[in-house]
Design an enzyme around this catalytic site. Structure first.
Site, PDB file in Angstrom:
ATOM      1  N   CYS A   9       2.936   5.194   8.392  1.00  0.00           N
ATOM      2  CA  CYS A   9       1.508   5.911   8.479  1.00  0.00           C
ATOM      3  C   CYS A   9       0.507   5.103   7.527  1.00  0.00           C
ATOM      4  O   CYS A   9       0.861   4.772   6.297  1.00  0.00           O
ATOM      5  CB  CYS A   9       1.885   7.357   7.648  1.00  0.00           C
ATOM      6  SG  CYS A   9       0.244   8.155   7.052  1.00  0.00           S
ATOM      7  N   CYS A  66      -8.182  -0.084  -7.553  1.00  0.00           N
ATOM      8  CA  CYS A  66      -8.731   0.526  -6.309  1.00  0.00           C
ATOM      9  C   CYS A  66     -10.167   1.239  -6.602  1.00  0.00           C
ATOM     10  O   CYS A  66     -10.174   2.132  -7.326  1.00  0.00           O
ATOM     11  CB  CYS A  66      -7.842   1.327  -5.624  1.00  0.00           C
ATOM     12  SG  CYS A  66      -6.187   0.561  -5.232  1.00  0.00           S
TER      13      CYS A  66
END
Ligand code: SAM
Ligand code: DTB
Ligand code: SF4
Length: 331
Positions: A195, A64
């Site tokens: 979430c 990432c």
């Protein structure tokens, strides 16, 4: 075109054209619409407060491009082992005493190994026993792992889509957008609240910011929490040095999230350390009603509690679960 609402009055059929039209509205019109929507479902001066703890830091195998915990961008950094349940419980106790109502445990994993979950289950049960809502963010989950976490007492699982399906490949190559959607499905099917949000300021185009919100809002069920992060730029990561996002673009995305997912908590997440009080105030006006509270996010700084308390007092905002403060008027 007729739009369809579910039994909670929520839509899952947002079109790109509609979202683009909202995003392009004069700011005053957009903010007014977002604040009006906000007041239909939430107390306007209440903000939910979550605290984060990194239970396993660094040496992550994923790539990432924003993340300081990837082993690729911090090769010299020693892997830290999983914290002990006692260390986690201590931190949760302190978070509760400071006024947090939710405690989120994060691990720099691609996904947990089944044996890792033994310790995480103990942590979840203990944090829950303190009377806090529990949240975890551990990477990809199988359905079986999601069921284990649910049985341990997990209330929320955080797993972000990060950006639009189109921009995603420019940011992460070691797991796909589909992988992420699959984990979200496992979490939902295990009965854990979702979430899920993303990061702005990674060099994405406005279309990508809209694309993220369209994906979230058109899920079969809206995530109960939608964290909107501003990229925290960390030296060594590929995204360090990305041109800064106009804060008013950030505010627009918060407003869109509020309008498109009217019953969800929208969290003004990472990046507050770099934001002015005025930008944060506009985010709350646009419908943000949750923050991360405490001097650290996972590995990077967050405003110190005294500064957030001062900001809340200036804005007349009361944390959820806290008694009425003399500075604020009744809602
Ligand atoms: N390793 C797990 C995973 O990626 O699913 C859980 C932890 S990971 C740090 C959780 C989320 O933090 C990421 O999905 C990303 O949205 C956010 N994040 C990580 N680094 C960030 C940064 N530098 N700025 C803003 N948000 C960030
Ligand atoms: C989320 O959306 N943001 C939080 C939480 N979920 C796990 C993480 C922010 C991390 C910021 C970079 C860091 O502190 O390492
Ligand atoms: Fe690893 Fe999560 Fe960071 Fe990606 S965001 S590198 S999966 S810790």
């Amino acid at each position: 075109m007729a739009t369809a609402e579910d039994d909670k009055g929520l839509r899952h059929d947002w079109t790109r054209k509609e979202a683009e039209a909202l995003y392009a509205r004069p700011l005053n019109d957009l903010l007014f619409a977002a604040q009006t929507t906000h007041r239909q479902r939430f107390e306007p001066n209440r903000v939910q407060v979550s605290t984060l703890l990194s239970i396993k830091t660094g040496a992550c195998p994923e790539d990432c491009a924003y993340c300081p915990q990837s082993a690729r961008y911090a090769p010299g950094r020693q892997a830290e082992s999983l914290l002990s349940p006692d260390e986690v419980i201590e931190a949760a106790r302190a978070a509760k005493a400071a006024g947090a109502t939710r405690f989120c445990m994060g691990a720099a994993w691609r996904g947990p190994k089944d044996r890792d979950l033994d310790a995480v289950e103990v942590m979840i049960a203990a944090v829950s026993a303190l009377g806090l809502e529990t949240c975890a963010t551990l990477g990809m989950l199988t359905l079986k792992q999601a069921h284990r976490l649910k049985a341990a007492g997990l209330d929320f699982y955080n797993h972000n889509l990060d950006t639009s399906p189109g921009f995603y490949q420019a940011i992460i190559t070691t797991r796909t957008y589909e992988d992420r959607l699959e984990t979200l499905e496992h979490v939902r099917n295990a009965g854990i609240q979702v979430c899920c949000g993303g990061i702005l300021g990674m060099g994405e185009r406005p279309e990508d910011r809209i694309g993220l919100l369209l994906t979230l809002a058109n899920l079969p069920q809206h995530p109960e929490s939608v964290p909107i992060n501003l990229l925290v730029q960390v030296e060594g990561t590929p995204l360090h040095g990305t041109p800064r996002l106009d804060p008013l673009e950030f505010v627009r995305v918060i407003a869109l999230a509020r309008i498109m997912m009217p019953a969800s908590y929208v969290r003004l997440s990472a990046g507050r350390e770099e934001m002015s009080a005025e930008t944060q105030a506009l985010c709350f006006f646009a419908g943000a009603n949750s923050i991360f509270y405490g001097e650290k996010l996972l590995t990077t700084p967050n405003p110190v509690p005294a500064d957030d308390q001062a900001l809340f007092a200036r804005l007349g905002i009361r944390p959820e679960g806290a008694p009425l403060s003399p500075a604020s008027t009744p809602d």
